[in-house]
Write an enzyme that holds these catalytic residues in place. Structure first.
Site, mmCIF file in Angstrom:
data_model
loop_
_atom_site.group_PDB
_atom_site.id
_atom_site.type_symbol
_atom_site.label_atom_id
_atom_site.label_comp_id
_atom_site.label_asym_id
_atom_site.label_seq_id
_atom_site.Cartn_x
_atom_site.Cartn_y
_atom_site.Cartn_z
ATOM 1 N N SER A 15 4.110 -13.552 7.251
ATOM 2 C CA SER A 15 3.450 -13.700 6.121
ATOM 3 C C SER A 15 2.827 -15.155 5.772
ATOM 4 C CB SER A 15 4.596 -13.584 5.000
ATOM 5 O OG SER A 15 4.117 -13.664 3.464
ATOM 6 N N TYR A 74 13.154 -15.370 1.856
ATOM 7 C CA TYR A 74 11.573 -14.854 1.978
ATOM 8 C C TYR A 74 11.058 -15.773 2.826
ATOM 9 C CZ TYR A 74 7.708 -11.507 2.822
ATOM 10 O OH TYR A 74 6.724 -10.741 2.991
HETATM 11 N N1 LIG Z 1 2.819 -6.611 0.488
HETATM 12 C C1 LIG Z 1 2.648 -7.960 0.793
HETATM 13 O O1 LIG Z 1 2.304 -8.804 -0.257
HETATM 14 C C2 LIG Z 1 3.022 -8.705 2.115
HETATM 15 C C3 LIG Z 1 2.449 -9.772 2.253
HETATM 16 C C4 LIG Z 1 2.570 -10.437 3.640
HETATM 17 C C5 LIG Z 1 3.768 -9.853 4.495
HETATM 18 N N2 LIG Z 1 4.116 -8.667 4.125
HETATM 19 C C6 LIG Z 1 5.113 -7.881 5.253
HETATM 20 O O2 LIG Z 1 4.713 -6.691 5.629
HETATM 21 C C7 LIG Z 1 5.569 -5.904 5.939
HETATM 22 C C8 LIG Z 1 5.511 -4.407 5.301
HETATM 23 O O3 LIG Z 1 5.493 -4.698 3.944
HETATM 24 P P1 LIG Z 1 4.798 -3.981 2.788
HETATM 25 O O4 LIG Z 1 3.948 -4.493 1.846
HETATM 26 O O5 LIG Z 1 4.259 -2.620 3.855
HETATM 27 O O6 LIG Z 1 5.833 -3.106 2.242
HETATM 28 P P2 LIG Z 1 6.819 -1.786 1.550
HETATM 29 O O7 LIG Z 1 7.847 -1.801 0.931
HETATM 30 O O8 LIG Z 1 5.396 -0.969 1.385
HETATM 31 O O9 LIG Z 1 7.009 -1.170 3.159
HETATM 32 C C9 LIG Z 1 8.134 -1.483 3.954
HETATM 33 C C10 LIG Z 1 9.002 -0.411 4.663
HETATM 34 O O10 LIG Z 1 9.927 -0.886 5.233
HETATM 35 C C11 LIG Z 1 10.878 0.185 5.240
HETATM 36 N N3 LIG Z 1 12.494 -0.843 5.584
HETATM 37 C C12 LIG Z 1 12.989 -1.662 4.964
HETATM 38 N N4 LIG Z 1 14.013 -1.986 5.264
HETATM 39 C C13 LIG Z 1 14.040 -1.354 6.482
HETATM 40 C C14 LIG Z 1 15.169 -1.208 7.718
HETATM 41 N N5 LIG Z 1 16.223 -2.002 7.625
HETATM 42 N N6 LIG Z 1 14.888 -0.376 8.818
HETATM 43 C C15 LIG Z 1 13.748 0.485 8.785
HETATM 44 N N7 LIG Z 1 12.950 0.283 7.803
HETATM 45 C C16 LIG Z 1 13.082 -0.442 6.743
HETATM 46 C C17 LIG Z 1 11.109 0.314 3.810
HETATM 47 O O11 LIG Z 1 11.955 1.516 3.335
HETATM 48 C C18 LIG Z 1 9.316 0.679 3.577
HETATM 49 O O12 LIG Z 1 8.949 1.894 3.639
HETATM 50 C C19 LIG Z 1 6.952 -6.526 5.620
HETATM 51 O O13 LIG Z 1 7.579 -7.095 6.761
HETATM 52 C C20 LIG Z 1 6.370 -7.879 4.548
HETATM 53 O O14 LIG Z 1 7.243 -8.887 4.584
HETATM 54 C C21 LIG Z 1 3.818 -8.008 3.061
#
Ligand SMILES: NC(=O)c1ccc[n+]([C@@H]2O[C@H](COP(=O)([O-])OP(=O)(O)OC[C@H]3O[C@@H](n4cnc5c(N)ncnc54)[C@H](O)[C@@H]3O)[C@@H](O)[C@H]2O)c1
Length: 319
Positions: free
Chosen positions: A206, A221
């Protein structure tokens, strides 16, 4: 996280994705492993067909040019992918993109016992692609990436002040965002090593791993995502001799379920986040499809240990 394992026909056979359950890819791996048992460091034993400038120089004037950029370099045909967090958000978008790029099977790992209605609908859509020549399908695997045993067998963030941040919650975030990512990468990497065809591992970091955001109580985070950047570099160094590439992707704010609790609690954050980048908006999950397929495919064959920062944040957003 996304892992791509090379499994298929020469010269470019890869399976992509992030996910915990790589053993599920075994039927395909078994099918192809003998064919490539002589290969080393992810290289096929037979000489690859030329492409790019070499192909152009070797073609005669009466040959009809055959572009390869999408059919070969960006193609994920005959590969298998593993995606953790695969039932929604960026993970589900990445899973469908992998199928569209030719992946044979995407194993989507997530926490619920059964997948979401959204995932089920996307799976049906991917299956319908088979009527137009697609081969790919989505498979759901219920697993917790924190569980190393489970991951190996199957191939919350909360705002608070840093000085009073609860130890247990801090540990939980690191267990998911750091330990879980390593365990998933291990599960995929073990399978890649086993079949000696190399592969591609994409770790989801991120911009919060590069910058510390003012006015955001995000010590947990920030810490976890900075660790992912270094994890990718370290894994890249260790796994390069085996033809396994490891890179990280650092998106800015993406409009998924993930930032929703923050926006619900503090709606003014939306404008603050939008102003952190020159385009003054949040990203949509589908805008990550290109970079994820690029990193999973041979189109990024010289890319390892790299950090792909998807959204510039302004100095105002960082300390
Ligand atoms: N959305 C943002 O703004 C953003 C920005 C930068 C990075 N990210 C990163 O991208 C990745 C995906 O995020 P997203 O925005 O799609 O979020 P999201 O919440 O839509 O999806 C995350 C998924 O991971 C699953 N999950 C959580 N803990 C878990 C575990 N212990 N085992 C298996 N699955 C698990 C959740 O059930 C969910 O379906 C994350 O690593 C997040 O830190 C997101």
């Amino acid at each position: 996280m996304i892992h791509t394992l090379k499994i298929g026909r020469p010269p470019a056979c890869t399976r992509s994705f992030l996910s915990p359950r790589f053993s599920l890819a075994l039927p395909y791996n078994s099918r192809f492993s003998k064919q490539f048992h002589n290969s080393a460091n992810g290289a096929a034993s037979s000489a690859p067909e030329p492409f790019g400038v070499l192909k152009a120089l070797q073609s005669s004037n009466d040959t009809v040019p055959a572009p390869t950029i999408f059919s070969r370099e960006f193609s994920l045909v005959d590969r298998v992918a593993l995606v953790s967090g695969g039932i929604g958000g960026i993970g589900l978008e990445a899973s469908l993109a992998m199928v569209e790029a030719g992946v044979r099977a995407v194993y989507c790992v997530d926490l619920p016992d059964s997948p979401s209605a959204e995932w089920t609908a996307v799976r049906a859509y991917a299956t319908r692609m088979q009527s137009i020549g697609g081969e790919g399908r989505l498979e759901y695997v219920s697993a917790n990436v924190r569980d190393q045993d489970q991951m190996w067998k199957v191939a919350k963030t909360v705002g608070d002040h840093c000085l009073s941040y609860p130890a247990q919650t801090f540990q939980e975030v690191l267990e998911t965002n750091v330990n879980g990512v390593l365990f998933t990468a291990q599960a995929a990497g073990q399978q890649m090593r086993r079949f000696e065809r190399g592969g591609s591992i994409v770790l989801m970091a991120s911009i919060a791993g590069h910058n510390a955001f003012k006015d955001h109580a995000l010590v947990q985070y920030h810490t976890s995502k900075a660790a992912i950047l270094q994890m990718a570099r370290s894994l890249a160094c260790e796994l390069a001799p085996e033809g396994i590439r490891v890179n990280s992707v650092s998106p800015g704010f993406v409009n998924t379920r993930f930032p929703k609790p923050f926006l619900d609690a503090k709606p003014e954050l939306a404008q603050i986040w939008e102003n952190m980048n020159p385009m003054r908006r949040l990203a949509q999950p589908h805008e990550l499809r290109g970079v994820l397929v690029w990193l999973a495919s041979d189109a990024s064959s010289f890319c390892t240990g790299s950090e792909c920062v998807i959204l510039l944040s302004t100095p105002l957003a960082r300390i």
